[in-house]
Motif scaffolding. Structure first.
Motif, short mmCIF file in Angstrom:
data_model
loop_
_atom_site.label_atom_id
_atom_site.label_comp_id
_atom_site.label_asym_id
_atom_site.label_seq_id
_atom_site.Cartn_x
_atom_site.Cartn_y
_atom_site.Cartn_z
N ASP A 47 -59.15 11.88 25.61
CA ASP A 47 -59.56 10.63 25.52
C ASP A 47 -60.20 10.53 24.24
OD1 ASP A 47 -58.56 10.07 28.03
OD2 ASP A 47 -60.41 9.66 29.13
N GLU A 48 -61.01 11.46 23.85
CA GLU A 48 -61.92 11.26 22.47
C GLU A 48 -60.73 11.31 21.31
OE1 GLU A 48 -64.65 10.09 22.08
OE2 GLU A 48 -65.21 10.85 19.92
N GLN A 49 -59.96 12.02 21.46
CA GLN A 49 -58.95 12.16 20.24
C GLN A 49 -58.10 10.83 20.30
OE1 GLN A 49 -57.19 16.10 21.65
NE2 GLN A 49 -58.20 17.24 19.97
N LEU A 50 -57.89 10.31 21.31
CA LEU A 50 -57.06 9.12 21.25
C LEU A 50 -57.77 8.02 20.63
CD1 LEU A 50 -54.65 7.37 22.50
CD2 LEU A 50 -55.93 6.91 24.50
N ARG A 51 -59.28 8.04 21.08
CA ARG A 51 -59.91 6.83 20.33
C ARG A 51 -60.05 7.00 18.77
NH1 ARG A 51 -64.53 6.18 18.92
NH2 ARG A 51 -65.34 8.13 18.88
N ILE A 52 -60.11 8.15 18.47
CA ILE A 52 -60.39 8.47 16.98
C ILE A 52 -58.87 8.27 16.40
CG2 ILE A 52 -60.58 10.43 15.18
CD1 ILE A 52 -62.47 11.48 17.25
N PHE A 53 -57.71 8.70 17.04
CA PHE A 53 -56.39 8.48 16.64
C PHE A 53 -56.15 6.86 16.37
CE2 PHE A 53 -51.99 6.95 17.64
CZ PHE A 53 -51.36 7.57 16.66
N ILE A 54 -56.73 6.10 17.46
CA ILE A 54 -56.48 4.54 17.32
C ILE A 54 -57.18 4.01 16.05
CG2 ILE A 54 -56.90 2.42 18.55
CD1 ILE A 54 -56.53 3.87 21.08
N LYS A 55 -58.27 4.61 15.86
CA LYS A 55 -59.28 3.93 14.95
C LYS A 55 -58.61 4.29 13.46
CE LYS A 55 -64.30 4.17 13.54
NZ LYS A 55 -64.59 2.94 13.86
N GLU A 56 -58.30 5.49 13.27
CA GLU A 56 -57.85 5.82 12.06
C GLU A 56 -56.42 5.35 11.71
OE1 GLU A 56 -59.86 10.16 11.69
OE2 GLU A 56 -57.77 10.21 12.05
N LYS A 57 -55.62 5.29 12.61
CA LYS A 57 -54.22 4.61 12.64
C LYS A 57 -54.35 3.12 12.39
CE LYS A 57 -50.79 7.49 12.56
NZ LYS A 57 -50.34 7.95 11.46
N LEU A 58 -55.22 2.43 13.07
CA LEU A 58 -55.27 1.26 12.81
C LEU A 58 -56.01 0.80 11.30
CD1 LEU A 58 -56.96 -1.00 15.75
CD2 LEU A 58 -54.90 -1.44 14.57
N THR A 59 -56.90 1.56 10.80
CA THR A 59 -57.32 1.42 9.43
C THR A 59 -56.25 1.61 8.50
OG1 THR A 59 -59.46 2.26 10.20
CG2 THR A 59 -59.05 2.19 8.01
N GLU A 60 -55.26 2.46 8.70
CA GLU A 60 -54.15 2.94 7.83
C GLU A 60 -53.01 1.64 7.81
OE1 GLU A 60 -52.84 6.72 8.61
OE2 GLU A 60 -50.81 6.03 8.66
#
Ligand code: S3P
Length: 169
Positions: free
Chosen positions: A125-138
């Protein structure tokens, strides 16, 4: 009329596209689905067998192979960010960004089977949250090149259809 729906995984492109198509007298097409039919395997298996660069090449070719007349076209979440696809879509139709908050995307993707989504495999779950944050920024700089944007969670379907009609008027 040609409308391209763009946005992150879980933003609701397919759901919106299927409902929008009859309201605009258009046919709905999902690029990922079309590619799966052409290749005879799922996106997950295409990426596993041939790698992401091959998948990106094929998704771009599939996009350009569609007969665009009177179509609502749902695109994969990463598609606008590769092979100048965003520029191509802007030149060939109306681009509509489904601008859904990071929080809403997380709560939707939290419940999907991550093993079936190549980019989400193995994430907790935590990795998913970080993945979404980073990918959305990109990806946001690409998504924000769209001609229209909307939040499909708060905007009623009829308003979305009107927004598109007014834009082409
Ligand atoms: C991807 C999103 C998926 C699919 C592939 C890669 C991405 O499509 O194209 O798994 O890079 O965000 P959806 O956005 O329709 O889930």
């Amino acid at each position: 009329m040609t409308v391209f729906l763009i946005g992150f995984m879980g933003a609701g492109k397919t759901t919106l596209g299927k409902k929008l198509a009859p309201k605009l007298q258009c046919t709905f097409i999902d690029v990922d689905h079309l590619l799966e039919q052409q290749e005879g395997m799922s996106i997950k298996d295409i990426i596993a067998a041939h790698g992401e660069p091959y998948f990106r090449q094929r998704e771009s070719e599939t996009l350009r192979s569609i007969d665009l007349d009177d179509k609502i076209i749902s695109t994969g979440g990463g598609m606008p960010c590769f092979h100048d696809n965003m520029t191509w879509m802007n030149a060939h139709g109306i681009t509509l960004y489904l601008n859904v908050s990071e929080k809403a995307i997380y709560s939707r993707l939290k419940t999907v089977d991550r093993e079936q989504r190549p980019l989400l495999r193995g994430l907790d779950d935590e990795q998913l949250r970080i993945f979404i944050k980073e990918k959305l920024t990109e990806r946001r700089p690409f998504y924000e090149q769209a001609q229209l944007d909307l939040d499909p969670i708060s905007e009623p379907l009829n308003d979305v259809a009107e927004k598109i009609k007014n834009y082409i008027r």
